[in-house]
Scaffold this motif. Structure first.
Motif, short mmCIF file in Angstrom:
data_model
loop_
_atom_site.label_atom_id
_atom_site.label_comp_id
_atom_site.label_asym_id
_atom_site.label_seq_id
_atom_site.Cartn_x
_atom_site.Cartn_y
_atom_site.Cartn_z
N SER A 113 -11.20 19.61 13.00
CA SER A 113 -11.51 20.40 14.19
C SER A 113 -10.71 21.70 14.13
N PRO A 114 -11.21 22.73 14.82
CA PRO A 114 -10.47 24.00 14.83
C PRO A 114 -9.04 23.82 15.29
N TYR A 115 -8.85 22.99 16.31
CA TYR A 115 -7.50 22.79 16.84
C TYR A 115 -6.63 22.09 15.81
N PRO A 139 -11.55 8.96 13.42
CA PRO A 139 -12.88 8.39 13.63
C PRO A 139 -13.96 9.38 13.22
N GLN A 140 -15.03 8.91 12.74
CA GLN A 140 -16.17 9.72 12.32
C GLN A 140 -15.85 10.63 11.14
N GLN A 197 -8.73 15.24 13.38
CA GLN A 197 -8.49 15.84 14.69
C GLN A 197 -6.98 15.89 14.93
N ALA A 198 -6.64 16.47 16.08
CA ALA A 198 -5.22 16.72 16.35
C ALA A 198 -4.33 15.49 16.19
N PRO A 199 -4.74 14.31 16.70
CA PRO A 199 -3.83 13.16 16.59
C PRO A 199 -3.45 12.84 15.14
#
Lengths: 330, 382
Positions: free
Chosen positions: B130-132, B151-152, B156-158
């Protein structure tokens, strides 16, 4: 003031206050006089201010809205009530071609202190021609302002601010909100007319919504809170202009954006909100921004189908869960 | 046709994903409730994935050789057979990180499943994030290529934050070319467990332990030296009960029974089978336990109850003649671990690594005195 004021009463009080403060304020529309307005917003005003300032009109939206435009040009402050947004289609020439353009084309020589109030949205089985939301049409008109109050407090101040404004303002009222009650404190100072408000602070996901859907989004957020999801709910209060700074600040905090709208998703308010916030907050998004909107179809008359055609508290909660816990919901 | 999903089971408390080793049934096979459909490796052991209802195994099936988050659908059981052909060709959108740790020993049974392969992800633009997550990775100095997707299959950030929490990462681009070998679930579990101990303030104390008498006793009774060492350790703990405690922010947790975890060298990893209640139970009973545990260990069938819940640990590298002494890391959940080196002249070096929040130097010295006394007189207790 009253703890439990319905939205219609707040609007009624706002009308009364402005008419009493300023002799140039008058209202006109179908059944606003003797009958007191379809949703009681002009109740008792006919008796108080007389038939010159509370005028019943023929069923002729184009002509009486045009009349109001002319009155605004010469210094009056007309408040038009159109019985429902669906009938406003007949008045779009007056609204779009005249009201929205005259201040611009006259180089500011003519102000346009016009308010056009209109109830709308999906109520209860009023069928396709009486269940429309016209945000997507009206938002695309430069020169117009659009207010979308969801609470008695906002209805009270935003209508008063709209009447005092020298710009043409469409005031969208949701039919299911008239009898929804809330706190009205007329002593509280008003926030700026177009400022979005955080109905519920949260850290995990931002839901941006307005009008009736803001209320449902708030309910969904409370439900998700019990599941450990901390949802921020922003009520836009205004669709033109949109308070982008408040929206962006929230998205930059939660990194997740869900826009909930009752209007059809295609080329609607949600499309604009997602596009602009993706431009502004791209690097802060941790998941694709999502829209939950009405289906791209005329609203069905059948009650079950009608409910299925627009977001509900349950579908809003599902959409938020799907964004925060992908894979766990099938 | 009704299709019920089969999901990656949760095989242990700490398990977040399972490594699908192989399918034992083919799509279209009739299966009965309780039939074993597939084998999956948790962070500690290989377990069976069982059918929970009667029906027919139906694709799309997840690819063997992949790590799959628990709860993810890996296949279906339907009430009617279907043409098994094409379905298996489409891989479901299962988030998976390829791994080759099992490839050599566990060939994929699926002709259609592409063999998983290692690949280096040098160009981070090609990584789905993700961008973040990208922004965070940049700010936190995390190389996205080293972050396992969430997931998927998207970072992501986490996941970036988790990677950053693991501390600074080596700059791989500075050295020669490289490629990734994904961690096996066992290797990841060991890495996580060891990283979890970095906050334990540790001290070590060593002594020469007399082993010749213990060795004789073991030989005479046909038992393993390690088992008797474990028993001696357990008896020592009963005399020094603080060594059976574990530090928690709320206070010391004093356990009511001594469970000895024994570090065991297994192909591709490290496991700690546990001898439960080792102080009170008689040696022959423990010996039988140990035989069963070793057998399970060999077949990689250790269950969570077999390797969880130790209160004190033993690590014996005495079988390696080259090891003079070593210092083991105190695992989370215990106050101490005893490391035993190779014997020389009838003695071996024993090093006790201790959590200084629980026991102090003099405690450890007294502990070693008791242990030494037991080892000098194995006839009394073995």
């Amino acid at each position: 003031m009253s703890e439990e004021t319905p939205v219609w009463k707040a609007l009624n009080l706002a009308m009364d206050a402005e008419m009493s403060d300023d002799d140039s304020v008058f209202t006109l529309g179908e059944d606003v006089g003797l009958y007191g307005g379809s949703y009681r917003v002009t109740q008792d005003l006919y008796a108080r201010y007389g038939e010159w300032r509370v005028r019943d009109t023929p069923i002729s939206e184009g002509s009486f809205t045009g009349l109001a435009v002319g009155a605004a040009m010469v210094g009056m402050r007309p408040v038009v009530e159109i019985m429902t947004v669906n009938f406003a289609l007949l008045a779009l020439d007056a609204i779009i071609n005249m009201a929205a353009k005259i201040p611009f084309m006259s180089g500011g020589q003519f102000p346009m202190p016009l308010v056009v109030r209109m109830p709308g949205g999906v109520a209860k089985q009023l069928a396709a021609q009486h269940s429309q939301r016209l945000e997507h049409t009206l938002m695309n008109v430069p020169g117009l302002r659009i207010a979308v109050p969801a609470t008695p407090q906002d209805a009270w101040w935003q209508l008063r601010q709209a009447i005092r404004s020298d710009e043409p303002i469409v005031f969208l009222e949701h039919e299911l909100l008239y009898f929804s009650k809330g706190t009205l404190d007329t002593k509280l100072p008003p926030p700026p007319m177009h400022r979005a408000t955080v109905r519920r602070p949260g850290n995990d996901l931002t839901i941006i919504s307005y009008s009736h859907m803001a209320k449902l989004s708030l309910k969904a957020a409370e439900r998700l809170s019990a599941e450990g999801m901390d949802i921020e709910v922003i009520d836009l209060r205004s669709l033109r202009p949109i308070d982008w700074d408040s929206c962006a600040a929230s998205v930059e905090k939660t990194h997740h954006l869900l826009v909930v709208e009752e209007d059809c998703g295609f080329a609607g308010a949600g499309a604009e909100i997602v596009a602009t916030l993706t431009e502004r907050c791209f690097h802060f998004l941790d998941a694709p921004a999502q829209r939950l909107a009405g289906l791209d179809m005329p609203t069905p008359y059948n009650g079950t189908l009608e409910t299925a055609s627009i977001p509900t508290t349950a579908s809003i909660a599902d959409a938020a869960r799907q964004m925060l816990l992908p894979g766990e919901i099938s | 046709m009704k299709k019920e999903p089969i999901t990656m089971p949760v095989l242990s408390d700490t398990m977040e994903s399972g490594h699908l080793i192989k399918w034992l049934k083919q799509p279209g096979d009739r299966v009965k409730k309780g039939d074993i459909l597939a084998e999956a490796e948790s962070d500690k052991a290989i377990m069976d994935v069982e059918a929970f209802s009667d029906g027919y195994l139906t694709g799309p099936l997840a690819s063997p050789g992949t790590d799959i988050p628990t709860g993810t659908v890996i296949g279906y059981i339907s009430d009617a057979p279907e043409h098994a052909g094409n379905e298996t060709e489409q891989q479901p959108s299962i988030p998976a990180t390829t791994s080759t740790s099992q490839n050599s020993t566990q060939p994929a049974t699926h002709p259609s499943a592409a063999p998983p392969h290692e690949h280096a992800r040098h160009n981070t633009r090609d990584i789905k994030a993700s961008p973040y997550a990208r922004g965070l990775a940049h700010e936190l100095g995390v190389n996205l290529a080293t972050v396992p997707p969430g997931p998927q299959g998207i970072i992501q950030a986490p996941q970036v934050v988790a990677a950053a929490m693991q501390g600074p990462q080596p700059n791989l681009d500075a050295g020669p070319g490289w490629r990734f070998k994904m961690l096996s679930s066992m290797r990841r579990a060991v890495a996580d467990n060891m990283s979890a101990t970095v906050n334990t303030p540790t001290f070590r104390i060593s002594s020469d332990l007399r082993m010749d008498l213990l060795r004789q006793a073991a030989k005479k009774r046909g038992m393993s030296l390690t088992l008797l060492l474990a028993k001696a350790l357990a008896l020592t703990v009963t005399k020094h009960p603080l060594f059976n405690a574990v530090y928690t922010p709320n206070g010391l947790a004093l356990r009511q029974q001594v469970n000895v975890g024994i570090a065991a060298d297994v192909p591709g990893g490290l496991l700690t089978p546990v001898l439960h209640n080792a102080a009170e139970r008689p040696v022959p009973e423990l010996a039988e336990d140990w035989r069963i545990l070793k057998n399970k260990l060999k077949r990689q069938r250790l269950a969570p109850e077999d390797y969880e819940g130790a209160t004190i640990y033993l690590s014996n590298l005495g079988m390696f003649k080259v090891v003079k002494s070593f210092e083991a890391i105190v695992p989370l959940g215990a106050a101490a671990i005893l490391s035993v080196g190779a014997q020389k002249d009838g003695a071996a070096s024993g090093t006790l690594s201790c959590d200084h929040r629980v026991v102090y130097g003099a405690d450890a010295a007294r502990f070693l005195e008791t242990l030494t006394a037991l080892l000098n007189n194995p006839g009394d207790w073995s």
